[in-house]
Design a protein around this motif. Structure first.
Motif, PDB file in Angstrom:
ATOM      1  N   UNK A  56       0.718  -1.087  -0.066  1.00  0.00           N
ATOM      2  CA  UNK A  56       0.067   0.011  -0.085  1.00  0.00           C
ATOM      3  C   UNK A  56       0.689   1.252   0.141  1.00  0.00           C
ATOM      4  N   UNK A  57       2.138   1.171   0.274  1.00  0.00           N
ATOM      5  CA  UNK A  57       2.879   2.375   0.593  1.00  0.00           C
ATOM      6  C   UNK A  57       3.180   2.976  -1.189  1.00  0.00           C
ATOM      7  N   UNK A  58       2.910   2.422  -2.066  1.00  0.00           N
ATOM      8  CA  UNK A  58       2.884   2.882  -3.371  1.00  0.00           C
ATOM      9  C   UNK A  58       1.472   3.156  -3.968  1.00  0.00           C
ATOM     10  N   UNK A  59       0.742   3.184  -3.230  1.00  0.00           N
ATOM     11  CA  UNK A  59      -0.815   3.634  -3.664  1.00  0.00           C
ATOM     12  C   UNK A  59      -1.288   5.128  -3.116  1.00  0.00           C
ATOM     13  N   UNK A  60      -0.366   5.806  -2.667  1.00  0.00           N
ATOM     14  CA  UNK A  60      -0.697   6.973  -2.252  1.00  0.00           C
ATOM     15  C   UNK A  60      -0.453   8.418  -3.051  1.00  0.00           C
ATOM     16  N   UNK A  61      -1.401   9.180  -2.894  1.00  0.00           N
ATOM     17  CA  UNK A  61      -1.255  10.474  -3.778  1.00  0.00           C
ATOM     18  C   UNK A  61      -0.052  11.128  -3.697  1.00  0.00           C
ATOM     19  N   UNK A  62       0.533  11.755  -4.582  1.00  0.00           N
ATOM     20  CA  UNK A  62       2.065  12.651  -4.224  1.00  0.00           C
ATOM     21  C   UNK A  62       1.938  13.643  -5.198  1.00  0.00           C
ATOM     22  N   UNK A  63       2.829  14.587  -4.715  1.00  0.00           N
ATOM     23  CA  UNK A  63       3.054  16.005  -5.358  1.00  0.00           C
ATOM     24  C   UNK A  63       4.306  16.342  -5.872  1.00  0.00           C
ATOM     25  N   UNK A  64       4.403  16.693  -6.743  1.00  0.00           N
ATOM     26  CA  UNK A  64       5.592  16.882  -7.790  1.00  0.00           C
ATOM     27  C   UNK A  64       5.839  18.425  -7.872  1.00  0.00           C
ATOM     28  N   UNK A  65       7.173  18.715  -7.866  1.00  0.00           N
ATOM     29  CA  UNK A  65       7.474  20.058  -7.996  1.00  0.00           C
ATOM     30  C   UNK A  65       8.510  20.156  -9.495  1.00  0.00           C
ATOM     31  N   UNK A  66       8.211  20.817  -9.995  1.00  0.00           N
ATOM     32  CA  UNK A  66       8.913  20.894 -11.300  1.00  0.00           C
ATOM     33  C   UNK A  66       9.746  22.233 -11.900  1.00  0.00           C
ATOM     34  N   UNK A  67      10.622  22.028 -12.187  1.00  0.00           N
ATOM     35  CA  UNK A  67      11.354  23.404 -12.755  1.00  0.00           C
ATOM     36  C   UNK A  67      12.018  23.120 -14.264  1.00  0.00           C
ATOM     37  N   UNK A  68      11.618  24.137 -15.158  1.00  0.00           N
ATOM     38  CA  UNK A  68      12.211  23.743 -16.584  1.00  0.00           C
ATOM     39  C   UNK A  68      12.710  24.968 -17.251  1.00  0.00           C
ATOM     40  N   UNK A  69      13.514  25.031 -17.976  1.00  0.00           N
ATOM     41  CA  UNK A  69      14.091  25.743 -18.921  1.00  0.00           C
ATOM     42  C   UNK A  69      14.300  25.377 -20.407  1.00  0.00           C
ATOM     43  N   UNK A  70      13.696  26.084 -21.303  1.00  0.00           N
ATOM     44  CA  UNK A  70      13.598  25.777 -22.744  1.00  0.00           C
ATOM     45  C   UNK A  70      14.133  26.759 -23.605  1.00  0.00           C
ATOM     46  N   UNK A  71      14.814  26.463 -24.695  1.00  0.00           N
ATOM     47  CA  UNK A  71      15.406  27.405 -25.376  1.00  0.00           C
ATOM     48  C   UNK A  71      15.403  27.138 -26.851  1.00  0.00           C
ATOM     49  N   UNK A  72      15.155  28.167 -27.725  1.00  0.00           N
ATOM     50  CA  UNK A  72      15.222  27.878 -29.108  1.00  0.00           C
ATOM     51  C   UNK A  72      15.839  29.036 -30.154  1.00  0.00           C
ATOM     52  N   UNK A  73      16.179  28.642 -31.215  1.00  0.00           N
ATOM     53  CA  UNK A  73      16.640  29.627 -32.174  1.00  0.00           C
ATOM     54  C   UNK A  73      16.089  29.246 -33.651  1.00  0.00           C
ATOM     55  N   UNK A  74      15.827  30.150 -34.335  1.00  0.00           N
ATOM     56  CA  UNK A  74      15.675  29.834 -36.103  1.00  0.00           C
ATOM     57  C   UNK A  74      16.454  30.789 -36.600  1.00  0.00           C
ATOM     58  N   UNK A  75      17.491  29.945 -37.373  1.00  0.00           N
ATOM     59  CA  UNK A  75      18.642  30.470 -38.185  1.00  0.00           C
ATOM     60  C   UNK A  75      18.456  30.680 -39.360  1.00  0.00           C
ATOM     61  N   UNK A  76      18.134  31.929 -40.183  1.00  0.00           N
ATOM     62  CA  UNK A  76      18.079  31.879 -41.551  1.00  0.00           C
ATOM     63  C   UNK A  76      19.425  31.513 -42.318  1.00  0.00           C
ATOM     64  N   UNK A  77      19.360  30.535 -43.346  1.00  0.00           N
ATOM     65  CA  UNK A  77      20.668  30.320 -44.052  1.00  0.00           C
ATOM     66  C   UNK A  77      20.365  30.664 -45.671  1.00  0.00           C
ATOM     67  N   UNK A  78      21.256  31.506 -46.123  1.00  0.00           N
ATOM     68  CA  UNK A  78      21.263  31.692 -47.425  1.00  0.00           C
ATOM     69  C   UNK A  78      19.892  32.202 -48.128  1.00  0.00           C
ATOM     70  N   UNK A  79      18.731  31.873 -47.692  1.00  0.00           N
ATOM     71  CA  UNK A  79      17.633  32.360 -48.303  1.00  0.00           C
ATOM     72  C   UNK A  79      16.154  32.034 -47.118  1.00  0.00           C
ATOM     73  N   UNK A  80      15.098  32.589 -47.243  1.00  0.00           N
ATOM     74  CA  UNK A  80      14.197  32.490 -46.375  1.00  0.00           C
ATOM     75  C   UNK A  80      13.484  31.066 -46.273  1.00  0.00           C
ATOM     76  N   UNK A  81      13.694  30.283 -47.324  1.00  0.00           N
ATOM     77  CA  UNK A  81      13.274  28.954 -47.388  1.00  0.00           C
ATOM     78  C   UNK A  81      14.389  27.949 -46.702  1.00  0.00           C
TER      79      UNK A  81
END
Length: 446
Positions: A72-97
């Motif tokens: 039964x020790x694995x049947x309990x409700x739990x609370x989870x704290x989370x931290x996230x960092x996300x990053x991105x870049x769009x780099x044009x090369x030669x042309x818009x396409x």
């Protein structure tokens, strides 16, 4: 479609890193001064409540079979704290396409009760969109993701991390304004850390060839074929006797999209899959792969989606060969204002689990049926430029009439999110939302 969880040991992360670094070195001098590199940085902190983290079944007591008494020790409700960092870049090369899209995410999860489940989330993707004149264009993608094993039935209470890696390349030849030809190759795979699950480590290679017709109204029809080979390198003799060590699939399909009006679009995928096993040839079978979707923009603020499907997929359960799923899903997205929006989804799914004969416990010894109901609700409110409060939740109920087994789970997440983008809409164009693993609008094929 498959619900496979993740990565492949034969891929080299180090060599992938050198490849990305080399690409950046080559393309950076080619970026025109007039072109703007799009940048996104996103930070999130969250608190999640999970009523059933290990997804235990609730079995109704039967006269001829006593109810099991798991720890039964694995049947309990739990609370989870989370931290996230996300990053991105769009780099044009030669042309818009021609452009390079780089995105990634790092996160941590801390459990209040089940501290052994504390883990890190890692994901990264690189996409190169390219074009050579007006006739030929294509895309090259590569990515990886490490995440916690998705528990299914309470049979596993140890921590396991799945590692997914994928790569693909496709080329599109525009023969005329109405006709195009597409060729694609891809590779995917997974590794698990826990030895118990490593029989599901897989390596999949696929290739596809198709032709598409575009009508003047924007509708289209595509006809093609896809072939794939899936192998499981870490299975022993008994695993092979139960589940085999490899199989091949070939699919002939038709994709169609009908733009009835500016407000409504209907699309469908009709495919027949022929699956051939390497050793257990008596299991060779034909499977249907059908998906229908209708989208209706009721107003600029309200979008409605309906999906119907009949498709096979796999789960990490050594008693199950594969699952046949028939389902209906409805989604609604409501943009109440420029600062607030809500989304709702409901999923009704009937699944037929095709069982391993040696391990089957039912009278017919072939399959086990389950019914699933899932309801999701989410929303967000931007109280200050770039700052957003996020609510994400779902309730799920599974019923298995054959042996009186039920499963219930409710998860709710509250988060605070900050997003910086140097150009409006960059966050959406990079598809950063996929790293959040939405609860209320999660993947249809759970």
């Amino acid at each position: 479609m498959r619900n496979k969880a993740s990565g492949i040991s034969r891929f080299s992360t180090r060599s992938g890193s050198w490849l990305v670094l080399g690409l950046l070195t080559v393309i950076t001098p080619s970026v025109h001064a007039a072109d703007t590199v799009e940048l996104v940085l996103q930070l999130e902190t969250s608190l999640t409540s999970d009523s059933n983290p290990f997804r235990f079944y609730e079995q109704t007591a039967q006269p001829d079979r006593p109810e099991p008494a798991p720890d039964k020790q694995f049947r309990n409700r739990d609370s989870i704290t989370g931290t996230d960092i996300r990053a991105g870049a769009i780099i044009p090369i030669l042309s818009d396409r021609t452009r390079l899209i780089l995105t990634g995410s790092l996160g941590k999860r801390h459990y209040k009760n089940y501290k052994d489940l504390d883990h890190k989330l890692i994901a990264a993707d690189a996409t190169l969109d390219w074009a050579a004149g007006k006739i030929v264009n294509g895309q090259v993608t590569a990515g990886k993701e490490d995440r916690l094993f998705q528990y299914i039935n309470g049979s596993l209470t140890e921590k396991d991390i799945s590692h997914q890696k994928r790569a693909a390349a496709n080329v599109n030849f525009k023969l005329t304004d109405e006709w195009s030809l597409n060729a694609r190759v891809d590779r995917a795979g997974l590794n698990y850390d826990l030895p118990l699950n490593q029989l599901y480590n897989f390596d999949e290679r696929g290739r596809q060839l198709s032709g598409r017709y575009y009508s003047p109204t924007g509708s289209s029809v595509e006809i093609g074929t896809r072939m794939s080979e899936t192998s499981f390198p870490d299975r022993n003799e008994q695993d092979i006797a139960d589940l085999d060590k490899a199989y091949k699939e070939s699919e002939v399909f038709i994709d169609a999209e009908w733009r009835y009006s500016s407000k409504s679009v209907t699309s469908a995928h009709l495919g027949v899959i022929k699956r051939q096993y390497d050793v257990l040839t008596e299991r060779n079978t034909n499977l249907s792969n059908i998906l229908w979707r209708g989208t209706y923009h009721y107003s600029p603020k309200l979008r409605l989606d309906l999906q119907l499907w009949d498709r096979p997929f796999t789960i990490v359960d050594r008693t199950v060969v594969y699952v046949l799923s028939k389902a209906m899903r409805f989604d609604a997205q409501w943009k109440y204002s420029d600062k607030s929006q809500m989304n709702f989804s409901t999923l009704l799914q009937n699944s037929d689990n095709v069982l391993v004969p040696r391990l089957a416990s039912l009278a017919d010894g072939t399959s086990r049926k389950e019914k699933l109901l899932r309801i999701g609700l989410g929303g967000g409110y931007e109280f200050e430029r770039g700052f957003r409060l996020v609510l994400d939740s779902f309730y799920e109920k599974v019923q298995r009439e054959s042996d009186g087994v039920n499963l219930k789970q409710a998860v709710i997440k509250l988060g605070l999110e900050y997003t910086y983008e140097n150009l409006p809409g960059s966050n959406s164009r990079m598809g950063m939302k996929r790293y959040q693993h939405s609860l209320s609008a999660s993947d249809s094929l759970r």
